[in-house]
Each structure stands twice: as structure tokens, then as C-alpha cells.
Write a protein that holds these residues in place. Sequence first.
Motif, PDB file in Angstrom:
ATOM      1  N   MET A 507       4.812  31.934  -8.559  1.00 33.00           N
ATOM      2  CA  MET A 507       4.190  31.488  -7.269  1.00 33.00           C
ATOM      3  C   MET A 507       3.868  32.722  -6.319  1.00 33.00           C
ATOM      4  SD  MET A 507       3.282  28.157  -7.893  1.00 33.00           S
ATOM      5  CE  MET A 507       3.125  27.888  -5.916  1.00 33.00           C
ATOM      6  N   ARG A 508       4.835  33.376  -6.590  1.00 33.41           N
ATOM      7  CA  ARG A 508       4.846  34.705  -5.579  1.00 33.41           C
ATOM      8  C   ARG A 508       3.404  35.567  -5.749  1.00 33.41           C
ATOM      9  NH1 ARG A 508      10.660  36.479  -7.556  1.00 33.41           N
ATOM     10  NH2 ARG A 508      11.738  34.354  -6.608  1.00 33.41           N
ATOM     11  N   THR A 509       3.049  35.449  -6.863  1.00 32.03           N
ATOM     12  CA  THR A 509       1.667  36.310  -7.222  1.00 32.03           C
ATOM     13  C   THR A 509       0.493  35.729  -6.388  1.00 32.03           C
ATOM     14  OG1 THR A 509       1.106  34.740  -8.985  1.00 32.03           O
ATOM     15  CG2 THR A 509       2.528  36.617  -9.432  1.00 32.03           C
ATOM     16  N   HIS A 510       0.574  34.395  -6.024  1.00 36.99           N
ATOM     17  CA  HIS A 510      -0.127  33.770  -5.140  1.00 36.99           C
ATOM     18  C   HIS A 510      -0.055  33.995  -3.629  1.00 36.99           C
ATOM     19  CE1 HIS A 510      -2.227  31.715  -8.468  1.00 36.99           C
ATOM     20  NE2 HIS A 510      -1.355  31.180  -8.787  1.00 36.99           N
ATOM     21  N   SER A 511       1.302  33.857  -3.209  1.00 37.78           N
ATOM     22  CA  SER A 511       1.951  34.110  -1.988  1.00 37.78           C
ATOM     23  C   SER A 511       1.847  35.410  -1.468  1.00 37.78           C
ATOM     24  CB  SER A 511       3.065  33.310  -1.617  1.00 37.78           C
ATOM     25  OG  SER A 511       4.105  33.926  -2.363  1.00 37.78           O
TER      26      SER A 511
END
Length: 540
Positions: A507-511
Amino acid sequence: MWEVGDLFRCTVRLRQTRFLRYFYTTRTRKEMASPSCGGSTEGLRPGYSGNETGGLCPDLPGKETGGEKPFKCDQCDYATARKSDLDRHLAKHSGEKPYMCGECGYRTADRSHLSRHMRTHTGERPYKCDQCDYSAALKSSLDKHLATHTGEKPYMCGECGHRTAHKSDLSVHMRTHTGEKPYKCHQCDYSAAQRSSLDKHLATHTGEKPYKCDQCDYSALRKSHLDQHLTKHTGEKPYMCDECGYRTARKANLSRHMRTHTGEKSYKCDQCDYSAAQKSSLNIHLAKHTGEKPYKCEQCDYFAAQKGDLDRHLMTHTGEKPYMCGECGYRTTDRSHLSSHMRTHTGEKPYRCDQCDYSAAQKSTLQHHLTTHTGEKPYMCEKCGYRTAHMSGLSRHMRTHTGQNPYKCDQYDYSAAHKSSLDYHLTEHSGDKPYMCGYRSTYKSDLSKHMRTHTGDKPYKCDQCDYSTAQKCDLDRHQRKHTGEKPYMCGECGYRTDRTSNLFRHMRTHSGEKRNPTCVTSDRAARKSELSEHIKTHAA
């Protein structure tokens, strides 16, 4: 002055009169019984001359008594052979109760009922069992008790197979199927299937509680309730389960407990396949079909299907917690919660798994365990496809999507999605680590897990290969290798994984969030592994 001759003549005349009366009475009976004169011998009373098959009263020739009910009620169809029975019946219409108890004011229409009632005050129990020390105030109670020795239950319900030793108990049971409630309150719309339930209800109008405890302020509507209460002072628990050693002060509690071993569920829902071991559980279930919630809280919008639920809810307003543990001072609003809590002191685990050696202190814990055998996971997250065996697990999972953190620290701005996380956090304030093995831990469960690193114990085993592990969560992750299951899905791009930690990293790759520690000469990294790789460039 009487002379001897007069006395003799008078005696002879009396004997002649008696003889003639007997002669004509006998002849009349024989003539009535003779076929030649159309007489009938049906119903004649045996034991009298000319009255061979019997029912004519010897003192009143020709008067038939068999089956006749001359005393009729002028308000309904009731008829009886005895005037005293009619008098008692009429009291039902008039409501008259002339017989009153001088001890507690109990009133009744029948003198025999008053006599039975008085035994509740005197303690007299004239009916004794010839096989044990049991004695009873009523013969009907003794008859019921005797069935416990024979074990005979000849009366069976054709609807659900429930068996009982007494016809009256079967009649009461049948009302659970028919819904019949013949006992009605004359002060409100309440009706009940059993007379005892109506008696309890009537006390809510009068507020009368004649039976008082001589050791505290407790008072009760019924003597049986007082007897149960007194066991709290004596601590006596005479009823014991032979299977697991469970003890209780009440026979009814033991009967209910035994169903946890037998699995018997005699109370069945007539609208679905649900069945229950206790009638109260069935009543709660039936409310789901009707949706009826007649009990309303006057302080908020809460409604309940059961009065007990409303009573417990009201304590949330008053803050009252009347049930206290004598061992540690734990208090609760619910007696059943106290019973569950006491098992933490006694170590009792009455709920046993029928597929392995597992046992639990609470039924809900056993049900939780049973899903490990079935593998069933009926609760699914609509956002990412995560599945779980328990609704509570799904509720906790949903907080990862909503970001809700309902558990708040009262000493700092910290809040958590799970109570266990808050408990861990609080130990940072207290510094408390009571469990030690050189290694120290705040929780006993953590110490238990840690000890397996010394013992090498790996109780969780895969049923498809030789893999075993010390922790259940590791087994769950391993089994996904066999099933190929990837329950955690990214709502942004559809990426799926078998671990929550992988999903969070993804999810951090999006955020664009970078949460891991930084190197003094570099930017932050999104993954710990990336930081480790970067550190190697300095070492080189």
C-alpha cells in the motif's frame, strides 16, 4: 314408670319394624332387577341382597347414582356430582378466596390449598422417599422425585421427541409448540403457559416478597428462591457432575450443565432448524423471527426482546455491578459473566471438544476452536476478500480499512484498533513485566510462547505435510501454501497476498509513505529490506 312387660313389647315391635323395612326394600330391589318387569341391574352397588351388580343406594331404593352430575354451574357448562365441588368451582367466577394465610396473606378458594401452603412456613414434609432421605410437602412432588430413581420417562412429545416422567410436564411442554398461554393476568395483557410464571408476574404488580433472609436484606417471592439464595451464605453446592466435577447449588443448573456433555437440544424452533439446550435460548432465538422487542429503556432508545437484557442494559446507566468475585474483587453486571470469571480461579474447563483433547472454560471459546477442525470461514470482508471464522475477527479486520481506533490511552494521545494493543501500550507507562524467564513479558501468553523456544515444543502441525510450528499464526500462513489462498487484496490495483504485512508494504507504493528508519546519509526507505541493502553499500 316403665315396667318389664312394656319394655319387652317395645323391643319386639322395633325388631318387627326393622324386619319389614328390610323385607320390602329387598323385594323392591329384586323386582327392579328382574328382566320380567323390565328392570335393569346396571349400576347397582355390590354387597347388598338383590343388588348383585350394583349402584342403587341401599338406603334409597331405586335411586341411581352412576355418572349423574346434578350440580350445574349457571355461568358455564361445568357440572359435578358433588355440591362441594360446585362451590369451589363458583369461586373461580366470583374471585372469592375466603381462606387466608395468617403468616403472609396468601389467599385461596380451597381449604386444602391453604393446608398445603402452610407447609411452606412450617417446613413440614410428610411425604418421604423410601429409597433416600428426600421428603416433600406435596405428594405430587414425591411422585416426581421417585422417577429420578427409576429413570423412567414414559411420556414423549410427538413433535420433538422430548421425554418426561409425568403427563403434566408433557402437557406444559406441548405449549412450547402450540403457543398456548392459558394463564392470564387480570391486571394487564400478560399471559403465560405455566401457572408458576403467572404467579411470578403477579408479584410485579403487588411487589410482595414474603420470604426474607435472616442474614441479609434479601427477600423473595417464593421459598425456593430463598433456599437458593441461602446457599450463597453457606457456600453449599450439593449437586456435582460426574463427568467433570462441576458443582452447583441448584439441581436445575446441574441438569442444564449435563447437556454440555450429552449435546441434547430438546428445544426446537418451529420456523427453522435451530435447536437449543435451554428454553431461554430458544425464546431469545424466536425474537429474531418476530423482531419483537417489547422492553424499552426509559433513558435512551434501547429496546430488548428479553427483560433480562433490559435489566443488564439499565446498569450501564446506573453503573451498578452487583456481582463480585470474592477472590480478586472483579465486579460485573451479569451473573453469567461472574460464573465465567470464576473459572479463571478454579481452572475448570467444562466444555470439551469431541474431536480432540481440547477443553475450554467458555462455550464461545470451544465454538472458536471447532472451526479449526471444519476450516469453515463464513465471514468475508467485501473490500479485500479476507475471510475469517468469527464475526469478531471480521470486525477487527474492518478497522484496517476504516482506520478506526476505538481503544484510547487515558495518559497519552495513543489510540489502537485492538484492545490487546492498548494493553501492551499501557505497560509502557507502568513498566510492569510480571512474567520472567530471563526474558520478561507483560503477558503470560507471551511467556508461554517464549518457553517453546527452550522446550522446542511445536504443537501446531500441518495435516498435509510434516511442517509443525510453535505458533498457530505461523501454521495458518503455512497452510496457504497448500491452498494457494491469498485473502488480502489491494483495493487500488487488485494485488493479492497471503500476509497482511505484505499488503501494508504494498500500500505504501501507492501512498508514497516511508515509515522505516533512515540512514544518516540517505533518504528514508519504504521497506526494511531496502534499508538493509543500502547499509551494505557503506560496509563495502
